[in-house]
Scaffold this active site. Structure first.
Site, short mmCIF file in Angstrom:
data_model
loop_
_atom_site.label_atom_id
_atom_site.label_comp_id
_atom_site.label_asym_id
_atom_site.label_seq_id
_atom_site.Cartn_x
_atom_site.Cartn_y
_atom_site.Cartn_z
N ARG B 51 35.87 40.57 42.97
CA ARG B 51 37.35 40.34 41.90
C ARG B 51 37.91 41.63 42.16
O ARG B 51 37.26 42.72 42.85
CB ARG B 51 36.96 39.91 40.58
CG ARG B 51 35.41 40.21 40.15
CD ARG B 51 35.38 41.75 39.91
NE ARG B 51 36.41 42.34 39.22
CZ ARG B 51 36.89 43.85 39.34
NH1 ARG B 51 36.12 44.43 40.12
NH2 ARG B 51 37.71 44.15 38.80
N GLY B 52 38.95 41.60 41.57
CA GLY B 52 40.01 42.70 41.92
C GLY B 52 40.97 42.37 42.94
O GLY B 52 40.51 42.07 43.88
N ALA B 53 42.10 42.65 42.50
CA ALA B 53 43.33 41.92 43.53
C ALA B 53 43.03 42.40 44.87
O ALA B 53 43.23 41.83 45.94
CB ALA B 53 44.69 42.33 43.00
N ARG B 92 42.43 31.56 43.70
CA ARG B 92 42.92 32.21 42.42
C ARG B 92 44.52 32.25 42.38
O ARG B 92 44.93 32.55 43.59
CB ARG B 92 42.22 33.28 42.20
CG ARG B 92 40.72 33.01 42.04
CD ARG B 92 40.02 34.35 41.58
NE ARG B 92 40.32 34.64 39.93
CZ ARG B 92 39.99 35.64 39.17
NH1 ARG B 92 39.42 36.66 39.76
NH2 ARG B 92 40.40 35.90 38.00
N GLN B 199 33.96 43.28 32.78
CA GLN B 199 34.24 44.31 34.01
C GLN B 199 34.25 45.74 33.63
O GLN B 199 33.51 46.54 34.32
CB GLN B 199 35.46 43.83 34.74
CG GLN B 199 35.55 42.45 35.60
CD GLN B 199 36.11 41.57 34.47
OE1 GLN B 199 36.03 41.68 33.35
NE2 GLN B 199 36.62 40.43 35.00
N ASP B 240 47.53 43.03 39.01
CA ASP B 240 47.11 41.71 39.65
C ASP B 240 48.50 41.52 40.57
O ASP B 240 48.57 40.72 41.79
CB ASP B 240 46.68 40.90 39.18
CG ASP B 240 45.27 41.09 38.99
OD1 ASP B 240 44.86 41.55 37.89
OD2 ASP B 240 44.35 40.70 39.61
N ASN B 250 48.19 41.96 34.71
CA ASN B 250 47.00 42.41 34.94
C ASN B 250 45.75 41.84 34.00
O ASN B 250 46.49 40.90 33.13
CB ASN B 250 46.88 44.12 34.70
CG ASN B 250 45.54 44.79 35.16
OD1 ASN B 250 45.26 44.39 36.29
ND2 ASN B 250 45.15 45.49 34.21
N LYS B 251 44.50 42.13 33.90
CA LYS B 251 43.51 41.62 33.28
C LYS B 251 43.90 41.37 31.77
O LYS B 251 44.57 42.08 31.24
CB LYS B 251 42.23 42.51 33.30
CG LYS B 251 41.05 42.08 32.49
CD LYS B 251 40.61 40.68 32.72
CE LYS B 251 40.46 40.29 34.35
NZ LYS B 251 40.32 38.79 34.65
#
Lengths: 348, 348
Positions: B51-53, B92, B199, B240, B250-251
């Site tokens: 994960r993570g853009a 995603r 995370q 993101d 973002n998250k």
């Protein structure tokens, strides 16, 4: 009400012991504990087997009744009482109701001290029971005043658990929700899970679900997103201590919810009995904030979520400035800002 | 840098397979997975094994290289490529880098299509590897630009994990922190645990701890309290997707942190490569927000924290308006608000 009482006996007295539901284990297990000593009551408060400001006060009151009733002779009665009082006083620092309850029980003890141990045993237990019944009646009044703030179709966001489990029954913030439902208002509840100890996910959702009040769980970091989308009509939370200017200590995260509510023009209400007010404090700055042990953050349900020795912060409460609060719902009605004058009236 | 690469191989290519560290299991287990099909890569992205853009973008790029290299004959090459491309595209919806990476790989595929399968096998893998190396170099540049915003003694709050594990290595937000430390600045980091998938607690704390950068973990609802106490100097988060006006997805929870930062006059920075910018979006309102499955909220590490069938919300991201952002740290320097003109320049 009988039904609520029967369904959620947060705390009760039976056969010379304090009976508690173990709130650490809800909702997975409904286990009742029988506490037979002051030390056990004190530890139940410290370890949050019982929590919620009014409920902690009641536990302390029953604890002092227990201390007197376990006394065999007049000898050392005062010393025993004082020792129990001190032990319970030291359990948790933030909630005003704990100290309020202890002080009230001490006043009764001193007033009737000359009647002797035998009389005191009955008097002290009767007083604890009276406080228990009063708290329930107070919550019903808070609910009745507060429900006027809720309209049909509203979605109410709440943080932590200010419900039946945090009080003698019915609840403060959740009492307002229950009263709105009792008035036939169709509403929805959004419950913040409330890390670290997840009182929202574990207790609030469990309480509301058993009464079929539509409840949706969110993580604490989702409230802002939902407010921005217009999905929150109002916020109602409980309180652990309220200063003269309305500054309110409540579960960690409440302050952030209040700022988010203001940003999104969402009304933010506090629901609390008069026993939560600290008339000795001008502002909330002097409210002591308990910092609890790091493993509450590092672990969830015993399971490690990070490195075992990682430094953490774990303040259990924060203080929301009175100026961010749209109203404080008490058994005497809804106070509106600025709060100082109304709260000072209560002090008399 | 060699050391960082060796220490945190977020993603790599070896023996005709994509090698990933299983981020769901960190920090308790360091397990590496060997993905031998496009479907496995797609599922690894969907289930957040990676994960993570920027890291998702790299996984997709390697996934397309894999698709071409597994092709036995020229026959059906275009259809196979298109199928792999579509499968990865659907994994995603929010992070721009995923689509950016897929588009770049497709452009290369089309440009060299006429050279035939054998040549394409090398070309596609070389392109994915180039993107991997470029991302690392970009993060180093972001770190270098961003570290100027950090002063000795600062405490940096970060949300989620925008670290080596979210990129080819080094990280965006954590790259800025690493660069500040590399410049000899003594700083501290506060890491939001970042529910639901933790995370922050699991990845950010693990990454920073192994480099001995002083890191303290907090629950997401404590940031406001610590800002009020003056314990946060600045906030740096990843992104993101960023729209032309600076609106940043973002998250989940980032938006709330931004509002809290503004309330407390704490600078709030976003660190992201150009591949995160969506030049087709005027504002963040049209960024699709992924809503993930309810059990991510109901359970932590598999363990139920509430009732098994309780309704939950689970938006994985939120959008922070550009006007709440003090600066966007890119490989080309730090953009300052209003962002529109600077971002439009990048589009060219």
């Amino acid at each position: 009400m009988e039904k609520v009482l029967a369904m959620l006996p947060t705390i009760s007295w039976k056969d010379e012991a304090v009976i508690l539901i173990d709130q650490r284990k809800l909702p997975q297990k409904e286990e009742y504990l029988r506490l037979k000593s002051v030390e056990q009551v004190a530890r139940a408060i410290e370890t949050m087997i019982i929590r919620g400001a009014p409920a902690i006060g009641l536990a302390a009151a029953y604890g002092l009744a227990l201390a007197v009733r376990q006394q065999k002779t007049e000898q050392n009665l005062d010393r025993s009482f004082e020792k129990a009082y001190e032990r319970l006083w030291r359990t948790r620092p933030t909630a005003r109701n704990l100290f309020w309850a202890l002080e009230r029980m001490k006043t009764v003890f001193q007033k009737h001290r000359r009647q002797g141990l035998r009389a005191l045993k009955d008097i002290m237990l009767a007083e604890a029971r009276k406080m228990d019944e009063e708290d329930l009646a107070i919550n019903m009044k808070i609910g009745e005043h507060g429900q006027r703030l809720i309209s049909r179709g509203d979605t109410v966001l709440t943080h932590c658990n200010a419900g039946a489990l945090a009080t003698a029954g019915y609840g403060t913030a959740l009492g307002v929700i229950r009263a709105a439902v009792a008035h036939g208002k169709k509403i929805k509840v959004l419950a913040d899970e409330t890390r670290p100890l997840l009182q929202g996910a574990r207790l609030t959702c469990w309480e509301l679900r058993r009464e079929r009040i539509p409840t949706t769980l969110i993580t604490d970091n989702m409230a802002g997103y939902l407010m921005k989308k217009g999905e929150v009509s109002l916020v109602i939370v409980g309180a652990d201590r309220i200063a003269l200017n309305g500054d309110t200590a409540n579960k960690i995260g409440t302050y952030s919810v209040a700022i988010l509510a203001r940003e999104h023009h969402v009304p933010f209400y506090v629901a609390a009995p008069l026993s939560t007010f600290d008339f000795s404090l001008q502002t909330g700055e002097d409210i002591p904030i308990e910092e609890r042990q790091p493993d509450e953050v590092r672990r969830i349900g015993g399971k490690l979520i990070t490195l075992p020795d990682l430094p953490v912060r774990n303040p259990a409460f924060d203080v929301t400035p009175g100026r961010f609060i749209s109203g404080i719902i008490t058994e005497r009605g809804v106070l509106r800002p600025p709060f100082s004058r109304a709260i000072k009236k209560f002090a008399r």
